[in-house]
Design a protein around this motif. Structure first.
Motif: not given
Length: 249
Positions: A190-191, A87-88, A164-165, A121-126
């Motif tokens: 969620l990982p 999920w995105l 962030r997926i 859309v969020l990146d890896e750090i939110g």
């Protein structure tokens, strides 16, 4: 008689709620990445004293249909299709983190990467992803976003960030009132998905079976009509009983 009427009433209510879910599915038959909502009824034994046959119909919503939708090749750079159970992460209207499989992305005038519904859309750090002005953009299979800056050659391609997926099963997320998915346990993290998480230039369609949903709608309508008939018949029998009691008195 009032108990029979109540049993029929709970069945009619459950049928109406199930019809609402089916109507919601039909309305989203063309929504990219949409997962059909599931609904059914279960028998619920009424607690307390009384006959052991006292059961009511209780509506149950077990979640969504996790089957993948059809894959549509678009060739568009900002269209992505996610792998199964991935999920995105996006920013919902209230500022919270939510999830979607609608990979129809776009870049706003101020460089914000958003979904077709306008959610950042969020990146890896939110944080919301911002894409600088570029003459070309590329989204890798692991969710990395790279660009070639305006006026530069392809050798200057640089990575802007990574979307962030997350990986989540049907038990870990549920649909909210705005149509986006959220964690069933807000405390659980969620990982981040690893490896190839998406395919660029492809969109996932809705997994709603329109023909099957129409048949289900007809079945639910017939069930509702039958339950209403039981209520009407029970009311007529109660009126007849009252008339006989008055005549006997």
């Amino acid at each position: 008689m009032d108990k029979a009427l109540y049993v029929a009433m709970t069945g009619a209510r459950a049928s109406l709620q199930a019809q609402g879910n089916v109507a919601h599915n039909l309305a989203n038959v063309d929504t990219k990445g949409f997962k059909a909502a599931l609904a059914h009824t279960e028998a619920f034994k009424i607690p307390g004293a009384g006959f052991p046959s006292r059961y009511d119909a209780m509506p149950v919503q077990p979640g969504y249909d996790a089957r993948p939708g059809s894959q549509m090749v678009t060739g568009r750079t900002l269209d992505v299709a996610l792998q199964q159970d991935q999920w995105l992460a996006v920013q919902a209207g209230d500022g919270s983190t939510a999830y979607t499989r609608n990979g129809e992305l776009a870049i706003t005038a101020n460089g914000m990467l958003v979904t077709a519904g306008g959610h950042p859309v969020l990146d890896e750090i939110g944080n919301p992803m911002v894409v600088p002005p570029a003459q070309s953009i590329d989204i890798g299979g692991d969710g990395t976003v790279s660009i070639v800056p305006q006026g530069e050659g392809p050798q200057t391609m640089s990575m802007v960030g990574r979307m962030r997926i997350v990986t989540a099963t049907r038990e870990q997320i549920a649909r909210g009132g705005d149509g986006l998915m959220r964690q069933t346990d807000p405390q659980a993290e969620l990982p981040q998905a690893t490896g190839n998480s998406l395919t660029s230039g492809v969109l996932e369609g809705s997994n709603v079976d329109a023909a099957g949903a129409l048949v289900q709608m007809i079945q639910l309508q017939r069930q509702f009509e039958m339950q209403v008939k039981v209520i009407r018949t029970g009311d007529e029998m109660a009126q007849s009983s009252n008339q006989l009691l008055r005549l006997g008195g």
